[in-house]
Scaffold this motif. Structure first.
Motif, PDB file in Angstrom:
ATOM      1  N   HIS A 148     -18.809  50.542  18.550  1.00 15.48           N
ATOM      2  CA  HIS A 148     -18.613  50.388  17.100  1.00 15.48           C
ATOM      3  C   HIS A 148     -19.874  49.890  16.387  1.00 15.48           C
ATOM      4  O   HIS A 148     -19.865  49.759  15.173  1.00 15.48           O
ATOM      5  N   LYS A 149     -20.931  49.599  17.135  1.00 16.57           N
ATOM      6  CA  LYS A 149     -22.159  49.155  16.468  1.00 16.57           C
ATOM      7  C   LYS A 149     -23.068  50.377  16.286  1.00 16.57           C
ATOM      8  O   LYS A 149     -22.827  51.185  15.397  1.00 16.57           O
TER       9      LYS A 149
ATOM     10  N   HIS B 238     -25.467  35.387  22.606  1.00 18.46           N
ATOM     11  CA  HIS B 238     -24.430  35.319  21.575  1.00 18.46           C
ATOM     12  C   HIS B 238     -23.401  34.246  21.924  1.00 18.46           C
ATOM     13  O   HIS B 238     -23.100  34.006  23.102  1.00 18.46           O
TER      14      HIS B 238
ATOM     15  N   VAL C 170     -28.693  38.831  19.058  1.00 16.07           N
ATOM     16  CA  VAL C 170     -28.060  38.980  17.747  1.00 16.07           C
ATOM     17  C   VAL C 170     -28.993  38.523  16.621  1.00 16.07           C
ATOM     18  O   VAL C 170     -29.008  39.119  15.544  1.00 16.07           O
TER      19      VAL C 170
ATOM     20  N   ALA D 218     -24.744  44.418  23.600  1.00 18.09           N
ATOM     21  CA  ALA D 218     -23.750  44.756  22.575  1.00 18.09           C
ATOM     22  C   ALA D 218     -24.195  45.937  21.714  1.00 18.09           C
ATOM     23  O   ALA D 218     -23.475  46.913  21.561  1.00 18.09           O
TER      24      ALA D 218
ATOM     25  N   GLY E 222     -14.217  44.596  21.752  1.00 12.82           N
ATOM     26  CA  GLY E 222     -15.639  44.458  21.435  1.00 12.82           C
ATOM     27  C   GLY E 222     -16.365  43.733  22.544  1.00 12.82           C
ATOM     28  O   GLY E 222     -15.790  43.388  23.584  1.00 12.82           O
ATOM     29  N   SER E 223     -17.650  43.467  22.309  1.00 17.80           N
ATOM     30  CA  SER E 223     -18.469  42.843  23.353  1.00 17.80           C
ATOM     31  C   SER E 223     -18.006  41.423  23.672  1.00 17.80           C
ATOM     32  O   SER E 223     -18.257  40.928  24.768  1.00 17.80           O
ATOM     33  N   SER E 224     -17.346  40.751  22.729  1.00 22.85           N
ATOM     34  CA  SER E 224     -16.851  39.407  23.048  1.00 22.85           C
ATOM     35  C   SER E 224     -15.908  39.474  24.243  1.00 22.85           C
ATOM     36  O   SER E 224     -16.028  38.689  25.188  1.00 22.85           O
TER      37      SER E 224
ATOM     38  N   CYS F  27     -20.369  34.355  21.978  1.00 28.23           N
ATOM     39  CA  CYS F  27     -19.223  34.822  22.776  1.00 28.23           C
ATOM     40  C   CYS F  27     -19.489  34.660  24.270  1.00 28.23           C
ATOM     41  O   CYS F  27     -18.540  34.592  25.057  1.00 28.23           O
TER      42      CYS F  27
ATOM     43  N   ASP G 256     -20.977  47.839  22.742  1.00 37.94           N
ATOM     44  CA  ASP G 256     -20.022  48.338  21.753  1.00 37.94           C
ATOM     45  C   ASP G 256     -20.362  49.751  21.313  1.00 37.94           C
ATOM     46  O   ASP G 256     -21.529  50.055  21.046  1.00 37.94           O
TER      47      ASP G 256
ATOM     48  N   ASP H 215     -25.513  41.478  28.410  1.00 41.47           N
ATOM     49  CA  ASP H 215     -24.888  41.660  27.105  1.00 41.47           C
ATOM     50  C   ASP H 215     -25.810  42.569  26.301  1.00 41.47           C
ATOM     51  O   ASP H 215     -26.856  42.133  25.812  1.00 41.47           O
TER      52      ASP H 215
ATOM     53  N   GLY I   1     -31.076  42.883  23.412  1.00 41.49           N
ATOM     54  CA  GLY I   1     -30.892  42.983  21.962  1.00 41.49           C
ATOM     55  C   GLY I   1     -30.158  41.738  21.489  1.00 41.49           C
ATOM     56  O   GLY I   1     -28.930  41.722  21.424  1.00 41.49           O
TER      57      GLY I   1
HETATM   58  C1  LIG Z   1     -25.747  40.467  21.259  1.00 53.25           C
HETATM   59  C2  LIG Z   1     -24.302  40.420  20.869  1.00 53.25           C
HETATM   60  N1  LIG Z   1     -23.380  40.095  21.796  1.00 53.25           N
HETATM   61  C3  LIG Z   1     -22.071  40.062  21.509  1.00 53.25           C
HETATM   62  C4  LIG Z   1     -21.613  40.337  20.244  1.00 53.25           C
HETATM   63  C5  LIG Z   1     -20.146  40.280  19.959  1.00 53.25           C
HETATM   64  O1  LIG Z   1     -19.678  41.590  19.851  1.00 53.25           O
HETATM   65  P1  LIG Z   1     -18.269  41.909  19.182  1.00 53.25           P
HETATM   66  O2  LIG Z   1     -18.405  41.474  17.750  1.00 53.25           O
HETATM   67  O3  LIG Z   1     -18.135  43.384  19.337  1.00 53.25           O
HETATM   68  O4  LIG Z   1     -17.231  41.148  19.918  1.00 53.25           O
HETATM   69  C6  LIG Z   1     -22.526  40.676  19.243  1.00 53.25           C
HETATM   70  C7  LIG Z   1     -22.078  40.948  17.874  1.00 53.25           C
HETATM   71  O5  LIG Z   1     -22.839  41.200  16.992  1.00 53.25           O
HETATM   72  C8  LIG Z   1     -23.904  40.729  19.573  1.00 53.25           C
HETATM   73  O6  LIG Z   1     -24.825  41.071  18.654  1.00 53.25           O
END
Ligand SMILES: Cc1ncc(COP(=O)(O)O)c(C=O)c1O
Length: 469
Positions: free
Chosen positions: A294-295, A181, A238, A265, A141-143, A183, A292, A263, A236
């Motif tokens: 998956h979003k 985010h 979170v 995501a 994922g984006s993390s 992450c 991602d 980022d 975008g």
């Molecule tokens: C802007 C943003 N960055 C990073 C993430 C983390 O992504 P992931 O949950 O796929 O690791 C999210 C998750 O919602 C996000 O909205």
């Protein structure tokens, strides 16, 4: 000693049943609750000892039907608006089955699943308006995608020695908006730079990074003898879906020779829409982008992606030669690049298949329409909130996220209200904090959501608020 049964036909029949059940679940989604809490009996069932002897697969499947299927997250449901969760697709579900059947290890070597991943990466480059020869990797994922970006930027800033000797006390600093985010900050911590190395820059009242504050922070760090090396733009956010001034950030990164990472995501998918793409001007100038599938692309979990403009810089951050992973000019050990050269994982599943099959089945144009539809649904909810005196909108709607609050309750009441709705199987909203106050938050990411689903949110919140008030 094979673990496959001598006679596969009962398992084949069970497989057909599973598939039918999955399609029945999809058919019945809308009629059921969005989420169900696990009853105590189910929680306790998750504390069994290691099974010494096997059970018939039908009994194990019965246990799945009893303990797992009814109590999942609920993000397939059209009324799931919490966090940023994609809804998945039937074709993606089938692709997961096929990928499981192949059991391909996608760390490297010369086989079709690697070629499929290469195709998906080239499509990602096309979507982001990156060069054809950009590098990329599918990740959880984006993390992890953001973490990989920090490692690539760190290697680009400090050279090859950082991989051998560590940072050697180099005072690297980086910048991202206060709305970035968690992450992103964790990526600096995990990269050994410390989360303090990431300066969190104040946002304006739309939730976007304040460009002047960024300039000042970089200049102050340079004056202090530190080594600014990276800016992370958010496309975008979170909390509210805010988009940083990406073109201005690209300019300052070019002028100051800083790595420009974005980022994106969920926002990246909006690049498919000619109507929304202008909001992201500057994104395609980034050195790297995390996003991602998956979003907003609705590919089943997990399916993240890191894209790096300079393939050499990407490889330089991870590649290392060892005898047992030697590349050969022909045979299975041929092929280039191997994903192991582009990220931390050696063994990896065949994530690309569900993305390839989803994109080929749905097509980029329908995905773009769906993304635009999600934004229209967000505007519809915002209008309904604005029209209701008992509710208060907490942030502008940049894309697909609406934050609001029930004026009749305090912060604790907003959180309780979200939990009440969740436990009642009603629309799932999540919460966040906007300007120090708790907000209810609805993110439109699910392709199954209709206007009727949106129109149900305000009455459900008002009714729950009245019950709790
Ligand atoms: C802007 C943003 N960055 C990073 C993430 C983390 O992504 P992931 O949950 O796929 O690791 C999210 C998750 O919602 C996000 O909205």
């Amino acid at each position: 000693m094979s673990l496959d049964p001598d006679d596969l036909s009962p398992l084949r029949a069970l497989g057909h049943r599973m598939l039918d059940d999955l399609f029945d679940e999809l058919d019945a989604l809308r009629a059921g609750p969005v989420w169900r809490p696990m009853p105590e009996r189910v929680r306790q069932a998750w504390d069994a000892p290691l099974p010494r002897a096997g059970l018939p697969a039908t009994a194990v499947y019965d246990a799945y039907r009893e303990l797992v299927a009814p109590f999942a997250v609920g993000n397939r449901h059209p009324r799931f608006f919490g966090w940023v969760h994609g809804g998945g697709t039937a074709i993606g579900m089938l692709a997961e089955l096929l990928a499981g059947g192949l059991n391909a290890n996608c760390g490297g070597r010369d086989h079709a699943p690697i070629a499929c991943e290469g195709q998906v990466i080239r499509w990602a480059a096309e979507m982001l308006e990156f060069p054809d020869d950009a590098s990329g990797l599918l990740v959880t994922g984006s993390s992890i995608a953001n973490f990989i970006a920090v490692l690539v930027a760190r290697r680009a800033a400090l050279g090859a020695s950082v991989r051998r000797d560590g940072t050697g006390g180099a005072a690297l600093t980086a910048y991202a908006s206060a709305a970035s985010h968690l992450c992103v900050s964790r990526a600096f911590d995990m990269a050994g730079l410390g989360s303090q190395a990431l300066r969190l820059i104040a946002c304006d009242d739309t939730g976007a990074l304040q460009y002047a504050a960024l300039q000042q922070a970089i200049a102050a760090d340079r004056r202090a003898g530190l080594h600014p090396f990276m800016v992370v733009g958010t496309a975008g956010s979170v909390d509210t879906g805010a988009i940083d001034p990406l073109a201005a950030i690209a300019d300052i990164c070019a002028a100051e020779q800083l790595w420009f990472h974005v980022d994106a995501a969920f926002g990246a998918l909006a690049m498919l829409s000619p109507r929304l793409r202008p909001l992201f001007a500057g994104l395609s100038r980034a050195d790297s982008v995390a996003f991602d599938f998956h979003k907003w692309a609705q590919v089943p979990y997990d399916a993240g992606c890191i894209m790096v403009r300079d393939a050499g810089a990407h490889r330089a951050a991870f590649a290392r030669e060892v005898a047992y992973l030697r590349r050969e000019p022909r045979g299975l050990a041929a092929g280039e690049p191997w994903p192991v050269d582009l990220g931390p994982d050696l063994s990896r599943g065949f994530r690309a298949l569900k993305i390839w099959m989803t994109l080929k089945t749905v097509g980029a144009d329908r995905l773009a329409d769906m993304v635009e539809h999600s934004c229209a649904l967000a505007r519809r909810l915002a209008a309904a909130v604005d029209a209701e005196p008992r509710l208060e909108r907490m942030a502008p709607v940049a894309l697909n996220i609406v934050c609001f609050r029930d004026r009749r309750g305090d912060d604790a009441r907003q959180a309780a209200l979200a939990a009440d709705l969740q436990e009642a199987g009603e629309p799932v909203l999540s919460t966040t904090t906007i300007a120090g106050r708790t907000a209810l938050r609805a993110a439109f990411v699910n392709h199954r959501t209709t206007q009727d689903d949106v129109d149900a949110i305000v009455p459900a919140v008002l009714a729950a608020g009245s019950r709790g008030g």
